[in-house]
Scaffold this active site. Structure first.
Site, PDB file in Angstrom:
ATOM      1  N   LYS A 208      10.050 -29.836 -22.276  1.00 19.82           N
ATOM      2  CA  LYS A 208      10.401 -30.346 -20.946  1.00 19.82           C
ATOM      3  C   LYS A 208      10.092 -31.846 -20.860  1.00 19.82           C
ATOM      4  CE  LYS A 208       9.911 -25.822 -18.939  1.00 19.82           C
ATOM      5  NZ  LYS A 208       9.066 -24.806 -18.306  1.00 19.82           N
TER       6      LYS A 208
ATOM      7  N   ASP B  50      11.608 -25.212 -10.077  1.00 14.14           N
ATOM      8  CA  ASP B  50      11.818 -23.958 -10.808  1.00 14.14           C
ATOM      9  C   ASP B  50      12.614 -22.953  -9.966  1.00 14.14           C
ATOM     10  OD1 ASP B  50      11.046 -23.741 -13.447  1.00 14.14           O
ATOM     11  OD2 ASP B  50       8.918 -23.414 -12.994  1.00 14.14           O
TER      12      ASP B  50
ATOM     13  N   GLN C 130       3.594 -24.294 -15.299  1.00 17.30           N
ATOM     14  CA  GLN C 130       4.054 -23.467 -16.424  1.00 17.30           C
ATOM     15  C   GLN C 130       3.438 -22.065 -16.336  1.00 17.30           C
ATOM     16  OE1 GLN C 130       6.393 -24.420 -18.826  1.00 17.30           O
ATOM     17  NE2 GLN C 130       6.277 -22.260 -19.379  1.00 17.30           N
TER      18      GLN C 130
END
Ligand code: NAD
Length: 279
Positions: A52, A119, A96
């Site tokens: 990422k 997200d 995460q």
């Protein structure tokens, strides 16, 4: 002969488009910033976080890395999220997953401001998707819609079957296909006679999490098959939820693993970061 849907090429194209948008935003004095929080040192998570960061650097997005100790308290994590929610210079916040067992993931997801929820996991983002309002969309299913559209595959009016009903893939996938006017069926571990259902699919999305489970017996001749699964086999090679060699001769188009859905997830995360500023 089936068409191979090339997620690597399509994701590269999306990244190029985003690069241009980011540089136009910079020219207008706006910077795109993503804060990435990792708790602990889970090896797979470190690889994802690393990828990422690389994608951010390539596109011109500033990334702020927060690498917290495994024993970080939930309170401290929530306090960091609160601080980032309030920072004008941070557009996107990503925590995460999975988190260590002592931290309640739902609480953490809900703590992220829906304005920065790149997200797309916050209940407000999911609710917005459900009722057709603007909001961030979960990256993997959003990437699959891009794969289909950019490969010239029409969704409207098609029989779409999704295998799997997870919050991250199956459910948002079904909602997105519905938004694109597909006729959508969601199947799961309690579905009776899965094959009878999947054989109706013009577009079959497989997110079952079982290596090579889907063979040609599940596929209608000429169907489009999208394989979300990622696994390592005994020889340490990557494979999907679909038995690619078996299915290839009967379908009209298919995503490979690797190089299909996988690269799209990060591209759509980058897209959400840029959108957070454009909004
Ligand atoms: P999950 O384990 O949360 O969900 C699996 C779903 O499959 C469940 O809803 C379950 O009901 C259903 N299922 C299980 N057995 C079944 C059966 N026999 N018949 C019908 N349905 C059955 O998994 P997930 O998070 O949705 O991920 C699915 C796969 O996709 C995994 O392999 C995961 O690694 C992969 N994945 C890939 C990406 C990517 O970027 N490419 C992103 C997320 C997940």
């Amino acid at each position: 002969m089936a068409k191979i849907i090339d997620g690597k090429a399509i994701s590269a194209q999306i990244k190029e488009e985003l690069k241009e948008k980011v540089s136009a935003l910079k020219a207008d004095g706006m910077e795109v910033t993503l804060a990435v929080i990792q708790v602990g040192k889970d090896a797979a998570s470190s690889v994802y976080v690393g990828n990422k960061k690389k994608a951010c650097a390539y596109i011109g997005i500033r990334s702020l890395a927060y690498e917290l100790e495994e024993d970080t308290s939930q309170e401290d994590l929530l306090a960091l999220i609160e601080e980032l929610n309030g920072r004008e210079d941070v557009n996107g916040i990503l925590v995460q997953l999975p988190l260590p067992g002592h931290i309640d993931e739902d609480k953490v997801i809900q703590a992220i401001s829906p304005r920065k929820d790149v997200d797309g996991f916050h209940p407000q983002s999911v609710g917005a998707l459900c009722i057709g309002q603007p909001g961030f969309v979960s990256c993997t299913p959003a990437g699959i819609i891009q794969l289909l559209k950019r490969s010239g595959i029409e969704i409207g009016g098609k029989e779409c079957v999704v295998i799997g009903r997870s919050n991250i893939v199956g459910k948002p996938m079904a909602l997105l296909l519905l938004r694109e006017n597909g006729t959508v069926t969601v199947t799961h571990s309690r579905t009776k006679d899965l094959r009878e259902v999947t054989k109706r699919a013009d577009i079959l999305i497989v997110a079952v999490g079982k290596p090579k489970m889907i063979t040609k017996d599940y596929i209608k001749e000429g169907a489009v098959v999208i394989d979300v699964g990622i696994h390592r086999n005994e020889e340490n090679k990557l494979c999907g939820d679909v038995d690619y060699e078996d299915v290839f001769p009967v379908c009209s188009a298919i995503t490979p693993v690797p190089g299909g859905v996988g690269p799209m997830t990060i591209a759509m995360l980058m897209n959400n970061c840029v959108e957070s500023v454009e909004r």
